[in-house]
Design a protein around this motif. Sequence first.
Motif, PDB file in Angstrom:
ATOM      1  N   TYR A   1      -6.076   4.237 -11.772  1.00 19.67           N
ATOM      2  CA  TYR A   1      -5.886   2.789 -11.676  1.00 19.67           C
ATOM      3  C   TYR A   1      -5.174   2.416 -10.380  1.00 19.67           C
ATOM      4  O   TYR A   1      -5.606   1.517  -9.640  1.00 19.67           O
ATOM      5  CB  TYR A   1      -5.086   2.283 -12.873  1.00 19.67           C
ATOM      6  N   PHE A   2      -4.063   3.083 -10.096  1.00 19.26           N
ATOM      7  CA  PHE A   2      -3.288   2.744  -8.899  1.00 19.26           C
ATOM      8  C   PHE A   2      -4.045   3.125  -7.630  1.00 19.26           C
ATOM      9  O   PHE A   2      -3.963   2.417  -6.613  1.00 19.26           O
ATOM     10  CB  PHE A   2      -1.927   3.425  -8.935  1.00 19.26           C
ATOM     11  N   ASN A   3      -4.774   4.224  -7.652  1.00 19.07           N
ATOM     12  CA  ASN A   3      -5.549   4.612  -6.472  1.00 19.07           C
ATOM     13  C   ASN A   3      -6.673   3.617  -6.189  1.00 19.07           C
ATOM     14  O   ASN A   3      -7.069   3.436  -5.030  1.00 19.07           O
ATOM     15  CB  ASN A   3      -6.120   6.018  -6.639  1.00 19.07           C
ATOM     16  N   SER A   4      -7.222   3.002  -7.231  1.00 19.86           N
ATOM     17  CA  SER A   4      -8.255   1.989  -7.001  1.00 19.86           C
ATOM     18  C   SER A   4      -7.676   0.779  -6.260  1.00 19.86           C
ATOM     19  O   SER A   4      -8.331   0.203  -5.394  1.00 19.86           O
ATOM     20  CB  SER A   4      -8.866   1.547  -8.339  1.00 19.86           C
TER      21      SER A   4
ATOM     22  N   ASN B   1       0.827  -1.203   0.000  1.00 19.30           N
ATOM     23  CA  ASN B   1       0.000   0.000   0.000  1.00 19.30           C
ATOM     24  C   ASN B   1       0.860   1.252   0.000  1.00 19.30           C
ATOM     25  O   ASN B   1       0.618   2.200  -0.745  1.00 19.30           O
ATOM     26  CB  ASN B   1      -0.909  -0.020   1.233  1.00 19.30           C
ATOM     27  N   MET B   2       1.889   1.246   0.817  1.00 20.65           N
ATOM     28  CA  MET B   2       2.795   2.383   0.911  1.00 20.65           C
ATOM     29  C   MET B   2       3.551   2.592  -0.405  1.00 20.65           C
ATOM     30  O   MET B   2       3.697   3.724  -0.882  1.00 20.65           O
ATOM     31  CB  MET B   2       3.768   2.131   2.055  1.00 20.65           C
ATOM     32  N   PHE B   3       4.014   1.502  -1.005  1.00 20.43           N
ATOM     33  CA  PHE B   3       4.742   1.597  -2.270  1.00 20.43           C
ATOM     34  C   PHE B   3       3.858   2.177  -3.375  1.00 20.43           C
ATOM     35  O   PHE B   3       4.298   3.028  -4.158  1.00 20.43           O
ATOM     36  CB  PHE B   3       5.258   0.212  -2.671  1.00 20.43           C
ATOM     37  N   ILE B   4       2.597   1.719  -3.427  1.00 18.54           N
ATOM     38  CA  ILE B   4       1.692   2.219  -4.469  1.00 18.54           C
ATOM     39  C   ILE B   4       1.380   3.702  -4.244  1.00 18.54           C
ATOM     40  O   ILE B   4       1.214   4.465  -5.205  1.00 18.54           O
ATOM     41  CB  ILE B   4       0.407   1.370  -4.510  1.00 18.54           C
TER      42      ILE B   4
ATOM     43  N   VAL C   1       1.779   6.508  -7.120  1.00 19.95           N
ATOM     44  CA  VAL C   1       0.737   7.478  -7.469  1.00 19.95           C
ATOM     45  C   VAL C   1       1.282   8.900  -7.418  1.00 19.95           C
ATOM     46  O   VAL C   1       1.004   9.725  -8.301  1.00 19.95           O
ATOM     47  CB  VAL C   1      -0.479   7.328  -6.528  1.00 19.95           C
ATOM     48  N   TYR C   2       2.082   9.193  -6.404  1.00 23.00           N
ATOM     49  CA  TYR C   2       2.623  10.542  -6.299  1.00 23.00           C
ATOM     50  C   TYR C   2       3.636  10.834  -7.401  1.00 23.00           C
ATOM     51  O   TYR C   2       3.768  11.988  -7.841  1.00 23.00           O
ATOM     52  CB  TYR C   2       3.246  10.765  -4.915  1.00 23.00           C
TER      53      TYR C   2
END
Length: 327
Positions: free
Chosen positions: A288-291, A240-243, A247-248
């Motif tokens: 996509y990544f936030n989903s 979760n942290m990596f994604i 996203v950022y």
Amino acid sequence: MESIVAPQLFSNAASSRDPANNRIAGQNLLIGSLRIRAKHVKSDSCTANPTWYPGNQTEYPQICNSYFSTRNEKTDTYDVNGLYNWSYQGCEPDIPLQTIYGQYKDYPCGGYTVDIPFNTTLDDALEIIKEFRLGHFARVSTVRLLAVEFFVYNPAIDTFVTVKMLVEVTEGGGIIPVARIKPFVIFPATDSWLSLTFIFLLLVLFYCYRFAMDWRQDAVQSGNKFQFLFNLWNLLQFVNMFIFFVVYVYFFIWWYHSVREPALFPRATQAYPAALAGIAELYTMQLYFNSVNTTITLIMFLKFCQLNYQLNILQRTLIKAAPSITA
């Protein structure tokens, strides 16, 4: 093209010369130009079976057009009987994520492209399309992708839309129509938006700090640096942290490309706004990544509620109420 696309996007009316009147479906403003793109394969991109397709006979010249790939793609001048020719256009410079996503394959940027400004009259647009047909711009034996691309902007909701209507042609002769319609926004440089963005970034950094401290404490106690990640929930937190960081990365690139194009104002040009394509893909990748992040966060939240006695009362109440609900 002649019966649907052109009449919907072009007009013979004098008012159509004004970009402010280039509207379809209400307030949606057409931006710049319509782009028609074709991607072909080389005529010698594969070898036919000589037993069934003899190449030594003049009546049956051996021609074999293979599947699409960067190695098989035709990039020299596309010439038809010396009357019509189109030059291959490479990727647009300094624009990220220009891949065209089909259903059968994904295609790299570039191709034989023709842009038709939206201030072109309908008659002139139809003449250009007629040249496509006479010049075999989309010859079925060699073409593997024919794309019609344009952008619209709706000022009422401050949203752009990228429209890509694709026709994929397989090496076996199959025809696959695909429509890709994606709304997206350009980064709004407002104080409230920036404040919320950086506040959330600080929370993510604090979350990473706590995760690192917990990892360090576990490593000291167990003497194993990687045992902490063998726990499923710790591994989910790490993913979760990596994604979040991925996203950022997309967010800051999207921000950069949004503010570096002052000519993106919808009525500022009659050229094809290629920069919008990259911005649209950057915005889509964030979604996509936030989903994925949302799903992982929800799973972890439900697990937290299950382990926390005060919050677990909700789950225990639902479990006890389940028989009466289904009765």
